[in-house]
Design a protein around this motif. Structure first.
Motif, PDB file in Angstrom:
ATOM      1  N   ASN A   3       0.846  -1.182   0.000  1.00 35.73           N
ATOM      2  CA  ASN A   3       0.000   0.000   0.000  1.00 35.73           C
ATOM      3  C   ASN A   3       0.888   1.240   0.000  1.00 35.73           C
ATOM      4  O   ASN A   3       1.578   1.491   0.974  1.00 35.73           O
ATOM      5  CB  ASN A   3      -0.905  -0.013   1.238  1.00 35.73           C
ATOM      6  CG  ASN A   3      -1.691   1.266   1.380  1.00 35.73           C
ATOM      7  OD1 ASN A   3      -2.032   1.895   0.398  1.00 35.73           O
ATOM      8  ND2 ASN A   3      -1.966   1.652   2.601  1.00 35.73           N
ATOM      9  N   TYR A   5      -0.352   4.410  -0.608  1.00 30.57           N
ATOM     10  CA  TYR A   5      -1.156   5.611  -0.391  1.00 30.57           C
ATOM     11  C   TYR A   5      -0.966   6.072   1.040  1.00 30.57           C
ATOM     12  O   TYR A   5      -1.372   5.401   1.984  1.00 30.57           O
ATOM     13  CB  TYR A   5      -2.630   5.301  -0.675  1.00 30.57           C
ATOM     14  CG  TYR A   5      -3.497   6.532  -0.806  1.00 30.57           C
ATOM     15  CD1 TYR A   5      -3.385   7.366  -1.910  1.00 30.57           C
ATOM     16  CD2 TYR A   5      -4.435   6.845   0.155  1.00 30.57           C
ATOM     17  CE1 TYR A   5      -4.192   8.482  -2.046  1.00 30.57           C
ATOM     18  CE2 TYR A   5      -5.257   7.957   0.026  1.00 30.57           C
ATOM     19  CZ  TYR A   5      -5.121   8.764  -1.077  1.00 30.57           C
ATOM     20  OH  TYR A   5      -5.928   9.864  -1.212  1.00 30.57           O
ATOM     21  N   ARG A   6      -0.333   7.214   1.240  1.00 32.49           N
ATOM     22  CA  ARG A   6       0.074   7.635   2.570  1.00 32.49           C
ATOM     23  C   ARG A   6      -0.497   8.975   3.019  1.00 32.49           C
ATOM     24  O   ARG A   6       0.035   9.583   3.935  1.00 32.49           O
ATOM     25  CB  ARG A   6       1.599   7.714   2.646  1.00 32.49           C
ATOM     26  CG  ARG A   6       2.276   6.389   2.431  1.00 32.49           C
ATOM     27  CD  ARG A   6       2.138   5.557   3.676  1.00 32.49           C
ATOM     28  NE  ARG A   6       2.623   4.213   3.439  1.00 32.49           N
ATOM     29  CZ  ARG A   6       2.015   3.132   3.867  1.00 32.49           C
ATOM     30  NH1 ARG A   6       0.916   3.218   4.555  1.00 32.49           N
ATOM     31  NH2 ARG A   6       2.509   1.956   3.631  1.00 32.49           N
ATOM     32  N   HIS A  61      -7.181   5.830   5.571  1.00 35.82           N
ATOM     33  CA  HIS A  61      -7.308   5.168   4.273  1.00 35.82           C
ATOM     34  C   HIS A  61      -7.808   3.758   4.560  1.00 35.82           C
ATOM     35  O   HIS A  61      -7.174   3.006   5.297  1.00 35.82           O
ATOM     36  CB  HIS A  61      -5.953   5.137   3.563  1.00 35.82           C
ATOM     37  CG  HIS A  61      -5.977   4.356   2.296  1.00 35.82           C
ATOM     38  ND1 HIS A  61      -4.918   3.595   1.908  1.00 35.82           N
ATOM     39  CD2 HIS A  61      -6.915   4.214   1.337  1.00 35.82           C
ATOM     40  CE1 HIS A  61      -5.196   3.011   0.753  1.00 35.82           C
ATOM     41  NE2 HIS A  61      -6.408   3.378   0.398  1.00 35.82           N
ATOM     42  N   LYS A  62      -8.957   3.405   3.998  1.00 32.27           N
ATOM     43  CA  LYS A  62      -9.572   2.098   4.267  1.00 32.27           C
ATOM     44  C   LYS A  62      -8.838   1.018   3.483  1.00 32.27           C
ATOM     45  O   LYS A  62      -9.159   0.741   2.336  1.00 32.27           O
ATOM     46  CB  LYS A  62     -11.059   2.112   3.911  1.00 32.27           C
ATOM     47  CG  LYS A  62     -11.764   0.837   4.316  1.00 32.27           C
ATOM     48  CD  LYS A  62     -13.222   0.856   3.937  1.00 32.27           C
ATOM     49  CE  LYS A  62     -13.851  -0.484   4.270  1.00 32.27           C
ATOM     50  NZ  LYS A  62     -15.056  -0.699   3.485  1.00 32.27           N
ATOM     51  N   HIS A  63      -7.849   0.452   4.130  1.00 32.55           N
ATOM     52  CA  HIS A  63      -7.058  -0.631   3.518  1.00 32.55           C
ATOM     53  C   HIS A  63      -6.903  -1.728   4.564  1.00 32.55           C
ATOM     54  O   HIS A  63      -6.206  -1.554   5.550  1.00 32.55           O
ATOM     55  CB  HIS A  63      -5.691  -0.094   3.077  1.00 32.55           C
ATOM     56  CG  HIS A  63      -4.839  -1.119   2.413  1.00 32.55           C
ATOM     57  ND1 HIS A  63      -5.027  -1.485   1.103  1.00 32.55           N
ATOM     58  CD2 HIS A  63      -3.805  -1.852   2.875  1.00 32.55           C
ATOM     59  CE1 HIS A  63      -4.134  -2.400   0.778  1.00 32.55           C
ATOM     60  NE2 HIS A  63      -3.375  -2.647   1.846  1.00 32.55           N
ATOM     61  N   LYS A  74      -4.167  -1.978   7.418  1.00 34.65           N
ATOM     62  CA  LYS A  74      -2.872  -1.723   6.784  1.00 34.65           C
ATOM     63  C   LYS A  74      -2.816  -0.347   6.132  1.00 34.65           C
ATOM     64  O   LYS A  74      -1.871  -0.018   5.428  1.00 34.65           O
ATOM     65  CB  LYS A  74      -2.569  -2.798   5.725  1.00 34.65           C
ATOM     66  CG  LYS A  74      -2.353  -4.169   6.311  1.00 34.65           C
ATOM     67  CD  LYS A  74      -1.116  -4.196   7.165  1.00 34.65           C
ATOM     68  CE  LYS A  74      -0.824  -5.583   7.687  1.00 34.65           C
ATOM     69  NZ  LYS A  74       0.370  -5.631   8.508  1.00 34.65           N
ATOM     70  N   GLY A  75      -3.830   0.463   6.350  1.00 33.40           N
ATOM     71  CA  GLY A  75      -3.875   1.800   5.770  1.00 33.40           C
ATOM     72  C   GLY A  75      -3.113   2.811   6.601  1.00 33.40           C
ATOM     73  O   GLY A  75      -2.416   2.473   7.561  1.00 33.40           O
ATOM     74  N   THR A  76      -3.268   4.062   6.233  1.00 36.05           N
ATOM     75  CA  THR A  76      -2.658   5.174   6.940  1.00 36.05           C
ATOM     76  C   THR A  76      -3.731   5.898   7.730  1.00 36.05           C
ATOM     77  O   THR A  76      -4.865   6.031   7.262  1.00 36.05           O
ATOM     78  CB  THR A  76      -2.022   6.139   5.921  1.00 36.05           C
ATOM     79  OG1 THR A  76      -1.082   5.421   5.138  1.00 36.05           O
ATOM     80  CG2 THR A  76      -1.327   7.288   6.595  1.00 36.05           C
ATOM     81  N   ARG A  99      -9.264   8.062  -2.714  1.00 37.55           N
ATOM     82  CA  ARG A  99      -9.312   6.660  -2.298  1.00 37.55           C
ATOM     83  C   ARG A  99     -10.426   6.490  -1.283  1.00 37.55           C
ATOM     84  O   ARG A  99     -10.989   7.455  -0.776  1.00 37.55           O
ATOM     85  CB  ARG A  99      -7.979   6.242  -1.665  1.00 37.55           C
ATOM     86  CG  ARG A  99      -6.761   6.496  -2.511  1.00 37.55           C
ATOM     87  CD  ARG A  99      -6.733   5.634  -3.760  1.00 37.55           C
ATOM     88  NE  ARG A  99      -5.615   6.004  -4.614  1.00 37.55           N
ATOM     89  CZ  ARG A  99      -4.447   5.384  -4.638  1.00 37.55           C
ATOM     90  NH1 ARG A  99      -4.219   4.363  -3.848  1.00 37.55           N
ATOM     91  NH2 ARG A  99      -3.496   5.789  -5.458  1.00 37.55           N
TER      92      ARG A  99
END
Length: 129
Positions: A3, A5-6, A61-63, A74-76, A99
């Motif tokens: 991932n 995207y930060r 961030h929906k990860h 695992k998102g930010t 995102r």
């Protein structure tokens, strides 16, 4: 899958340091979206700006990834002010890089509401039942 995207374009107040703290905040917001009630929806950032109160916000961030039967965040995740959040959303839309995000007013126990921003520029506000 890595991932990358930060939330780099977001002017942050605080980045949560502990993975456990990030995960706890994220899953509390996700629970509100999953189990809560849809209260309001728009496709306009200007309408969103008028609808949410001033103050501090948690943005994630929906990860998530599945590991066995468990879900791992695992998102930010970061904290910011409303005006920075709105500016970030507008920039992300203008650059076609929005995102899936979960956003809530700063909270400790339970968010008063959660904004779900989708990649196709839909903003939904959920509240707990």
């Amino acid at each position: 899958m890595k991932n990358e995207y930060r939330l780099a374009a977001l002017e942050k107040e605080i980045d949560e340091t502990s993975d456990e703290a990030k995960s706890t905040l994220f899953f509390k917001m996700l629970d509100t979206v999953s189990d809560g009630q849809l209260q309001w929806m728009t496709e306009s950032v200007d309408d969103l700006e008028a609808a949410i109160p001033d103050g501090g916000y948690v943005i994630a961030h929906k990860h998530v990834v599945a590991k066995g039967k468990s879900l791992l965040f695992k998102g930010t995740l970061a904290r910011t002010r409303k005006h920075n959040l709105i500016r970030f959303l507008k920039q992300a839309i203008d650059s076609c890089d929005l995102r899936e995000l979960l956003v809530a007013p700063s909270f400790e126990d339970e968010p008063s509401f959660v904004l779900h921003a989708s990649e196709d520029v839909k903003f939904c506000i959920y509240v707990n039942r």
